[in-house]
Each structure stands twice: as C-alpha cells, then as structure tokens.
Design a protein around this motif. Structure first.
Motif, PDB file in Angstrom:
ATOM      1  N   ALA A  17      17.521 100.031 -10.703  1.00 40.39           N
ATOM      2  CA  ALA A  17      18.344  99.142  -9.873  1.00 40.39           C
ATOM      3  C   ALA A  17      19.530  98.598 -10.665  1.00 40.39           C
ATOM      4  O   ALA A  17      20.653  98.527 -10.140  1.00 40.39           O
ATOM      5  CB  ALA A  17      17.498  98.000  -9.326  1.00 40.39           C
ATOM      6  N   VAL A  18      19.305  98.220 -11.920  1.00 33.42           N
ATOM      7  CA  VAL A  18      20.401  97.728 -12.765  1.00 33.42           C
ATOM      8  C   VAL A  18      21.437  98.830 -12.962  1.00 33.42           C
ATOM      9  O   VAL A  18      22.647  98.593 -12.868  1.00 33.42           O
ATOM     10  CB  VAL A  18      19.865  97.217 -14.120  1.00 33.42           C
ATOM     11  N   PHE A  19      20.979 100.049 -13.217  1.00 36.03           N
ATOM     12  CA  PHE A  19      21.888 101.169 -13.402  1.00 36.03           C
ATOM     13  C   PHE A  19      22.725 101.404 -12.143  1.00 36.03           C
ATOM     14  O   PHE A  19      23.949 101.540 -12.210  1.00 36.03           O
ATOM     15  CB  PHE A  19      21.102 102.441 -13.770  1.00 36.03           C
ATOM     16  N   LEU A  20      22.069 101.421 -10.979  1.00 37.45           N
ATOM     17  CA  LEU A  20      22.790 101.651  -9.726  1.00 37.45           C
ATOM     18  C   LEU A  20      23.785 100.540  -9.424  1.00 37.45           C
ATOM     19  O   LEU A  20      24.879 100.794  -8.922  1.00 37.45           O
ATOM     20  CB  LEU A  20      21.809 101.829  -8.569  1.00 37.45           C
ATOM     21  N   LEU A  21      23.419  99.309  -9.729  1.00 39.85           N
ATOM     22  CA  LEU A  21      24.330  98.183  -9.515  1.00 39.85           C
ATOM     23  C   LEU A  21      25.586  98.348 -10.357  1.00 39.85           C
ATOM     24  O   LEU A  21      26.695  98.087  -9.895  1.00 39.85           O
ATOM     25  CB  LEU A  21      23.646  96.856  -9.859  1.00 39.85           C
ATOM     26  N   GLY A  43      16.809  77.858 -10.735  1.00 38.28           N
ATOM     27  CA  GLY A  43      16.097  77.994  -9.480  1.00 38.28           C
ATOM     28  C   GLY A  43      16.958  78.084  -8.237  1.00 38.28           C
ATOM     29  O   GLY A  43      16.442  78.062  -7.120  1.00 38.28           O
ATOM     30  N   LEU A  44      18.270  78.196  -8.400  1.00 39.64           N
ATOM     31  CA  LEU A  44      19.127  78.266  -7.220  1.00 39.64           C
ATOM     32  C   LEU A  44      18.982  79.593  -6.487  1.00 39.64           C
ATOM     33  O   LEU A  44      19.207  79.652  -5.273  1.00 39.64           O
ATOM     34  CB  LEU A  44      20.580  78.028  -7.614  1.00 39.64           C
ATOM     35  N   THR A  45      18.600  80.656  -7.192  1.00 39.56           N
ATOM     36  CA  THR A  45      18.401  81.923  -6.497  1.00 39.56           C
ATOM     37  C   THR A  45      17.194  81.850  -5.563  1.00 39.56           C
ATOM     38  O   THR A  45      17.173  82.492  -4.520  1.00 39.56           O
ATOM     39  CB  THR A  45      18.235  83.089  -7.482  1.00 39.56           C
ATOM     40  N   ALA A  46      16.205  81.052  -5.931  1.00 41.74           N
ATOM     41  CA  ALA A  46      15.057  80.864  -5.040  1.00 41.74           C
ATOM     42  C   ALA A  46      15.505  80.166  -3.753  1.00 41.74           C
ATOM     43  O   ALA A  46      15.026  80.495  -2.661  1.00 41.74           O
ATOM     44  CB  ALA A  46      13.973  80.059  -5.738  1.00 41.74           C
ATOM     45  N   LEU A  47      16.432  79.239  -3.877  1.00 43.47           N
ATOM     46  CA  LEU A  47      16.983  78.562  -2.699  1.00 43.47           C
ATOM     47  C   LEU A  47      17.719  79.566  -1.812  1.00 43.47           C
ATOM     48  O   LEU A  47      17.551  79.565  -0.592  1.00 43.47           O
ATOM     49  CB  LEU A  47      17.936  77.441  -3.119  1.00 43.47           C
ATOM     50  N   ASN A  77      30.759  87.484  -5.216  1.00 47.05           N
ATOM     51  CA  ASN A  77      30.444  88.865  -4.861  1.00 47.05           C
ATOM     52  C   ASN A  77      29.029  88.934  -4.290  1.00 47.05           C
ATOM     53  O   ASN A  77      28.055  88.722  -5.006  1.00 47.05           O
ATOM     54  CB  ASN A  77      30.562  89.754  -6.098  1.00 47.05           C
ATOM     55  N   PRO A  78      28.876  89.244  -3.003  1.00 42.55           N
ATOM     56  CA  PRO A  78      27.542  89.266  -2.395  1.00 42.55           C
ATOM     57  C   PRO A  78      26.612  90.305  -3.022  1.00 42.55           C
ATOM     58  O   PRO A  78      25.406  90.106  -3.054  1.00 42.55           O
ATOM     59  CB  PRO A  78      27.804  89.610  -0.937  1.00 42.55           C
ATOM     60  N   LYS A  79      27.158  91.399  -3.542  1.00 46.91           N
ATOM     61  CA  LYS A  79      26.318  92.429  -4.160  1.00 46.91           C
ATOM     62  C   LYS A  79      25.611  91.875  -5.406  1.00 46.91           C
ATOM     63  O   LYS A  79      24.419  92.101  -5.594  1.00 46.91           O
ATOM     64  CB  LYS A  79      27.176  93.642  -4.536  1.00 46.91           C
ATOM     65  N   VAL A  80      26.319  91.114  -6.197  1.00 44.47           N
ATOM     66  CA  VAL A  80      25.719  90.532  -7.405  1.00 44.47           C
ATOM     67  C   VAL A  80      24.735  89.434  -7.029  1.00 44.47           C
ATOM     68  O   VAL A  80      23.648  89.337  -7.600  1.00 44.47           O
ATOM     69  CB  VAL A  80      26.817  90.004  -8.355  1.00 44.47           C
ATOM     70  N   VAL A  81      25.108  88.617  -6.051  1.00 46.88           N
ATOM     71  CA  VAL A  81      24.199  87.562  -5.588  1.00 46.88           C
ATOM     72  C   VAL A  81      22.904  88.181  -5.069  1.00 46.88           C
ATOM     73  O   VAL A  81      21.801  87.725  -5.404  1.00 46.88           O
ATOM     74  CB  VAL A  81      24.865  86.687  -4.502  1.00 46.88           C
ATOM     75  N   LEU A  82      23.026  89.237  -4.285  1.00 51.79           N
ATOM     76  CA  LEU A  82      21.842  89.906  -3.741  1.00 51.79           C
ATOM     77  C   LEU A  82      20.966  90.470  -4.853  1.00 51.79           C
ATOM     78  O   LEU A  82      19.742  90.385  -4.799  1.00 51.79           O
ATOM     79  CB  LEU A  82      22.259  91.013  -2.776  1.00 51.79           C
ATOM     80  N   PHE A  83      21.580  91.032  -5.882  1.00 56.09           N
ATOM     81  CA  PHE A  83      20.824  91.553  -7.009  1.00 56.09           C
ATOM     82  C   PHE A  83      20.007  90.438  -7.676  1.00 56.09           C
ATOM     83  O   PHE A  83      18.811  90.584  -7.910  1.00 56.09           O
ATOM     84  CB  PHE A  83      21.755  92.207  -8.035  1.00 56.09           C
ATOM     85  N   PHE A  84      20.654  89.332  -7.978  1.00 52.07           N
ATOM     86  CA  PHE A  84      19.947  88.235  -8.650  1.00 52.07           C
ATOM     87  C   PHE A  84      18.870  87.634  -7.758  1.00 52.07           C
ATOM     88  O   PHE A  84      17.786  87.282  -8.230  1.00 52.07           O
ATOM     89  CB  PHE A  84      20.941  87.162  -9.120  1.00 52.07           C
ATOM     90  N   VAL A  85      19.152  87.515  -6.455  1.00 51.72           N
ATOM     91  CA  VAL A  85      18.144  86.974  -5.538  1.00 51.72           C
ATOM     92  C   VAL A  85      16.944  87.911  -5.435  1.00 51.72           C
ATOM     93  O   VAL A  85      15.802  87.477  -5.351  1.00 51.72           O
ATOM     94  CB  VAL A  85      18.779  86.717  -4.149  1.00 51.72           C
ATOM     95  N   SER A  86      17.220  89.211  -5.474  1.00 48.36           N
ATOM     96  CA  SER A  86      16.139  90.193  -5.333  1.00 48.36           C
ATOM     97  C   SER A  86      15.231  90.263  -6.551  1.00 48.36           C
ATOM     98  O   SER A  86      14.027  90.417  -6.418  1.00 48.36           O
ATOM     99  CB  SER A  86      16.730  91.581  -5.083  1.00 48.36           C
ATOM    100  N   PHE A  87      15.802  90.153  -7.726  1.00 53.17           N
ATOM    101  CA  PHE A  87      15.027  90.405  -8.937  1.00 53.17           C
ATOM    102  C   PHE A  87      14.643  89.156  -9.727  1.00 53.17           C
ATOM    103  O   PHE A  87      13.730  89.205 -10.531  1.00 53.17           O
ATOM    104  CB  PHE A  87      15.769  91.370  -9.858  1.00 53.17           C
ATOM    105  N   PHE A  88      15.335  88.051  -9.528  1.00 52.56           N
ATOM    106  CA  PHE A  88      15.070  86.895 -10.367  1.00 52.56           C
ATOM    107  C   PHE A  88      14.846  85.596  -9.601  1.00 52.56           C
ATOM    108  O   PHE A  88      15.339  84.544  -9.984  1.00 52.56           O
ATOM    109  CB  PHE A  88      16.246  86.676 -11.345  1.00 52.56           C
ATOM    110  N   PRO A  89      14.103  85.600  -8.500  1.00 54.48           N
ATOM    111  CA  PRO A  89      13.869  84.330  -7.828  1.00 54.48           C
ATOM    112  C   PRO A  89      12.838  83.536  -8.598  1.00 54.48           C
ATOM    113  O   PRO A  89      12.619  82.421  -8.461  1.00 54.48           O
ATOM    114  CB  PRO A  89      13.373  84.713  -6.445  1.00 54.48           C
TER     115      PRO A  89
END
Length: 140
Positions: free
Chosen positions: A13-17, A61-65, A128-140
């Motif tokens: 996933a990191v590579f594809l991002l 913890g903001l990504t969890a929010l 950038n929503p793509k980066v936000v989505l990555f962090f929300v997906s992997f690091f909540p």
C-alpha cells in the motif's frame, strides 16, 4: 515480526501510494518545469512537511476522529478540492511572465518565492484526500 500484522500488505500500500501520481506529484512537476530545480525541491520539502502534519495528527489521535466521522473527512476532502481549484484558477488567470523567452511556462505568472513554494506544497499535501485516507486507513 515486530507485532505488525499484515506487514506485506502495508508495504504494498505504501508503494502504491508513492508511485500513483496525485496532486502532490502534479504540483512538484509543475513548479519544477515552471521555475526550475530549486522550486521543485522547495515544493517537495513543503509536501514532506505536510506529511509530518499527518504523522502528528495520527500520533495525537486525530485520524481516529476522521475515521469515526464521515462528516469530518468530507470537510477535509472539500477544503482540499477547493484549494486545488483555487491554485488552478490562479494559474489560468495569471499574466504571462516577462521572462517567457527564457523558457518559463506560459501562464505561470511571476516566479514564486521559496517561502510561497514551500507553503503551497505544504497545504497541497495537508489537504490531499489521498494522503488523509492513507493515514486514516493504516494508523487510526
């Protein structure tokens, strides 16, 4: 293995991002073509600083929010889209540079200062929503 489950999936996933072009890549390429290597480097540094913001948000913890609130994530997406539209409209309506004969891109307007390049790169990444989505997906 360090307590990480599905580590291989994370690496893929990191590579594809990183290889998938997005607003960050377009911004760096555009600035590099319009203003040269220093402008591209400063834009990349701004984008890297934006990644630090995402990392800090994750640590606090903001990504969890964002993961829990679809409304908050939608707001981030719309603010990011509005910012990118703003940059595009400014580029379209900018007056051509006087130094066009030296190879600057038509419509690039006056060269941006290094500070402006850094800040535009920073906000391009933070919103950038793509980066936000990555962090929300992997690091909540």
């Amino acid at each position: 293995m360090f307590g990480i489950t599905h580590f291989e999936f994370f690496v893929v996933a990191v590579f594809l991002l990183n290889v998938t072009p997005g607003p960050d890549t377009a911004y760096i390429v555009g600035r590099s073509v319009a203003q040269g290597r220093r402008a591209g480097l400063m834009s990349a540094l701004g984008i890297s600083a934006g990644c630090c913001v995402h990392s800090l948000a994750c640590a606090f913890g903001l990504t969890a929010l964002l993961a829990a609130s679809a409304t908050a994530f939608t707001v981030i997406k719309f603010v990011g889209a509005i910012y990118l539209i703003y940059l595009g409209v400014r580029l379209i309506f900018a007056k051509p540079a006087a130094d066009e004969a030296r190879g600057q891109a038509r419509g690039a307007g006056a060269p941006k200062s290094l500070r402006q390049l850094f800040l535009q790169g920073f906000w391009t990444n933070v919103l950038n929503p793509k980066v936000v989505l990555f962090f929300v997906s992997f690091f909540p």
